[in-house]
Structure formats: structure tokens, C-alpha cells
Design a protein around this motif. Structure first.
Motif, PDB file in Angstrom:
ATOM      1  N   ALA A  76       1.384   2.335  -5.499  1.00  0.00           N
ATOM      2  CA  ALA A  76       1.251   2.290  -3.985  1.00  0.00           C
ATOM      3  C   ALA A  76       0.635   3.834  -3.664  1.00  0.00           C
ATOM      4  O   ALA A  76       0.948   4.664  -4.668  1.00  0.00           O
ATOM      5  CB  ALA A  76       2.712   2.181  -3.522  1.00  0.00           C
ATOM      6  N   GLY A  84      -3.336   5.170  -3.240  1.00  0.00           N
ATOM      7  CA  GLY A  84      -3.092   4.183  -4.060  1.00  0.00           C
ATOM      8  C   GLY A  84      -4.112   3.937  -5.241  1.00  0.00           C
ATOM      9  O   GLY A  84      -5.148   4.754  -5.475  1.00  0.00           O
ATOM     10  N   TRP A 269      -2.822  -2.033  -0.294  1.00  0.00           N
ATOM     11  CA  TRP A 269      -3.502  -0.820   0.233  1.00  0.00           C
ATOM     12  C   TRP A 269      -4.968  -0.819  -0.242  1.00  0.00           C
ATOM     13  O   TRP A 269      -5.804  -0.065   0.097  1.00  0.00           O
ATOM     14  CB  TRP A 269      -2.764   0.472  -0.444  1.00  0.00           C
ATOM     15  CG  TRP A 269      -2.541   0.162  -2.063  1.00  0.00           C
ATOM     16  CD1 TRP A 269      -3.342   0.658  -2.963  1.00  0.00           C
ATOM     17  CD2 TRP A 269      -1.559  -0.203  -2.568  1.00  0.00           C
ATOM     18  NE1 TRP A 269      -3.018   0.412  -4.271  1.00  0.00           N
ATOM     19  CE2 TRP A 269      -1.621  -0.206  -3.893  1.00  0.00           C
ATOM     20  CE3 TRP A 269      -0.111  -0.674  -1.948  1.00  0.00           C
ATOM     21  CZ2 TRP A 269      -0.392  -0.809  -4.896  1.00  0.00           C
ATOM     22  CZ3 TRP A 269       0.858  -1.058  -3.014  1.00  0.00           C
ATOM     23  CH2 TRP A 269       0.559  -1.280  -4.236  1.00  0.00           C
TER      24      TRP A 269
END
Length: 297
Positions: A76, A84, A269
Motif C-alpha cells: 500500500a 504503492g 492504488w
């Protein structure tokens, strides 16, 4: 008499003349005007940052966009990896920064093609008129009647894959917009009093066209180029998303979103953050374009 240069009318004096109403007082800037200037400044900063990504990617992200660490996959966003990592451990921010070069180069090439070709068509159509105007505008109407993405797909399929072919395909779809705006501006300027006075004084047609018509018609077209820059970013990214851009693993903004769509549930992401970068650039280009359009009026 043929050497007389007729100048455009100067701005009216602010000093009231007897019998005329005094000019309205200058409106003070309110909070809304200040907010507009703040957003405009932010838009300029975003575009300059994107330009810096394209020109000096190693300054903003020194890592290798093609090589990842498998042990760091699907991490993350954090202080060490701002956007990320992807499914093979490559830093997403690094890939976004290094992918901006191809994406923005294709966008600028597309807008440049549309600006030059569309402006020439609009100039010839508005200046010559008659049957030439009718034929050129019918061609423009045909281009406008076809959905932009559909026409881009047809052209890039015929040209083949690659960033340059994507740019050409997108540029062709934008030609009609520039041609329409340039033609309308040429027709407007041709009816101006100073242009008619220049013709009446014996100034040659070419000199009138160069000194008056062309110079006073290009402002709105330049503003349109800034607006269409955002649309071109979306179109180039869409074609790259569909796989018509550079071959993997070369990063492009659209292909980055395409790579992450299979990991939306576990690694949001990979698609969200590159998508937000595209949105920021598009919105900033639109805001700057509309500001230039208001200034040119």
C-alpha cells in the motif's frame, strides 16, 4: 496610398465626454475572484509539475520503472512508496513519473497536428469563402459527426500500434474543432471596420491578411489548444488503456490503469492514483484554457 497601414481601434478613453455617461466603476474583487485565482495558480503548478515529470523524470523518481522487487509486491502507499507497488514489486509512482514522458509527448503531438492542420483549414475556408468554404466545411462536418473515440480507434487500427500512431489518430479527431473556431474568427475579423478601411486604402490583400486577420484571429484558437490538451490527454490515455500505445512493460498513464484493473479488490492504488494524476492534469488544462479564452475575448 497603398503603403498606408490602418491600425486597429485603440481602447476607448476612460475620461467621460460631455453628454456621455461616465464609465462604470471598477468592480472590487470578492472572495469568489480570489478563489478563482487560487485555483488557476494551482492548475499552473500541476501542469508545470507534469511537464517536469516528462522532462526530468529521474529528478522526481530515481528508481527503475521497469524493474521491481518481488518481495515488495502489492504494498500500500507509504513513505517509501508514495503510490504503492504493483503486482511484481515495481514502484507505481516511479512508473507514473517515467510514463508521463510518452503520454504528454503523444498529447502535445496530437494537439500540434490538430492546431496546425485545423488552423490552416479554417483560415483558407474563412478567407477564400465560396465553393472552397462549402467543401471544406462539409468535410469538417463529417469529422464532427463521428464520435471521437470511434474515429480514433478506426485510425489507430489502420495505422498500427505505437505512441506516434496514437498521437496521429487523436490529432486527426481534433482537427475539426480548430477549423471551426478559426473559420468563425476569420469571418468575424473580416467584417471589422479597420479591415474594410485597410482594403479601401489600397493595402494589398496579403498584407491585410497577415497584419490584421491572422493576428487578430489566433487568440481564441490558442485558448482552444489549452482546452483540447486536456481532451487529448484523455483520448491518448484511453487508447493506451486499450493496448494501442507503447508495448509493455514501457509505462504510459493509460496502460498503468489497465495493468491494475485486475487488482482493484486488493490493490486499489494501482488504478486510482494514476487515474487521479490524469484527472488533475485534465482539469488543470481545462481551467487554464478557459482562463485564456476569457482573456482573449
Amino acid at each position: 496610398m497603398s503603403d498606408i497601414l490602418i491600425r486597429e481601434p485603440a481602447a476607448q478613453s476612460a475620461i467621460p465626454v460631455a453628454g456621455e455617461e461616465a464609465p462604470a466603476p471598477t468592480r472590487r474583487r470578492g472572495p469568489r475572484d480570489v478563489l478563482k485565482h487560487i485555483w488557476l495558480g494551482a492548475s499552473v503548478i500541476v501542469l508545470l509539475l507534469a511537464l517536469g515529470f516528462a522532462l526530468f523524470p529521474s529528478v522526481f523518481a530515481s528508481g527503475d520503472p521497469l524493474v521491481g522487487t518481488p518481495a515488495d509486491k502489492l504494498q500500500a502507499p507509504s513513505a517509501s512508496h508514495w503510490f504503492g507497488t504493483d503486482n511484481i514489486g515495481r514502484d507505481v509512482f516511479t512508473r507514473v513519473v517515467h510514463g508521463s514522458g510518452l503520454s504528454l509527448t503523444a498529447t502535445l503531438l496530437a494537439v500540434g497536428i490538430a492546431l496546425v492542420v485545423g488552423s490552416i483549414i479554417g483560415l483558407v475556408s474563412g478567407a477564400v469563402g465560396g465553393i472552397v468554404d462549402a467543401v471544406l466545411m462539409r468535410i469538417v462536418d463529417v469529422l464532427l459527426s463521428i464520435p471521437t473515440l470511434l474515429l480514433s480507434l478506426a485510425l489507430v487500427t489502420a495505422l498500427g500500434f505505437g505512441t506516434v500512431n496514437v498521437a496521429i489518430a487523436v490529432g486527426v479527431t481534433l482537427i475539426a474543432n480548430f477549423a471551426r473556431v478559426m473559420r468563425s474568427e476569420v469571418l468575424r475579423v473580416r467584417r471589422s471596420l479597420y479591415v474594410e478601411a485597410a482594403y479601401a486604402s489600397g493595402v494589398r490583400w496579403f498584407d491585410v491578411f497577415r497584419r490584421h486577420i491572422l493576428r487578430n484571429s489566433c487568440g481564441p484558437v490558442i485558448a482552444l489548444a489549452a482546452v483540447e490538451f486536456g481532451m487529448a490527454v484523455l483520448a491518448v490515455s484511453a487508447l493506451s488503456f486499450l493496448g494501442f500505445g507503447a508495448a509493455p512493460p514501457t509505462p504510459e498513464w493509460g496502460s498503468l490503469i489497465s495493468e491494475g484493473r485486475n487488482f482493484l479488490a486488493t490493490a486499489w492504488w494501482m488504478t486510482t492514483l494514476p487515474g487521479l494524476v490524469i484527472v488533475a492534469v485534465v482539469v488543470s488544462a481545462h481551467r487554464l484554457g478557459h482562463a485564456l479564452e476569457r482573456r482573449s475575448q
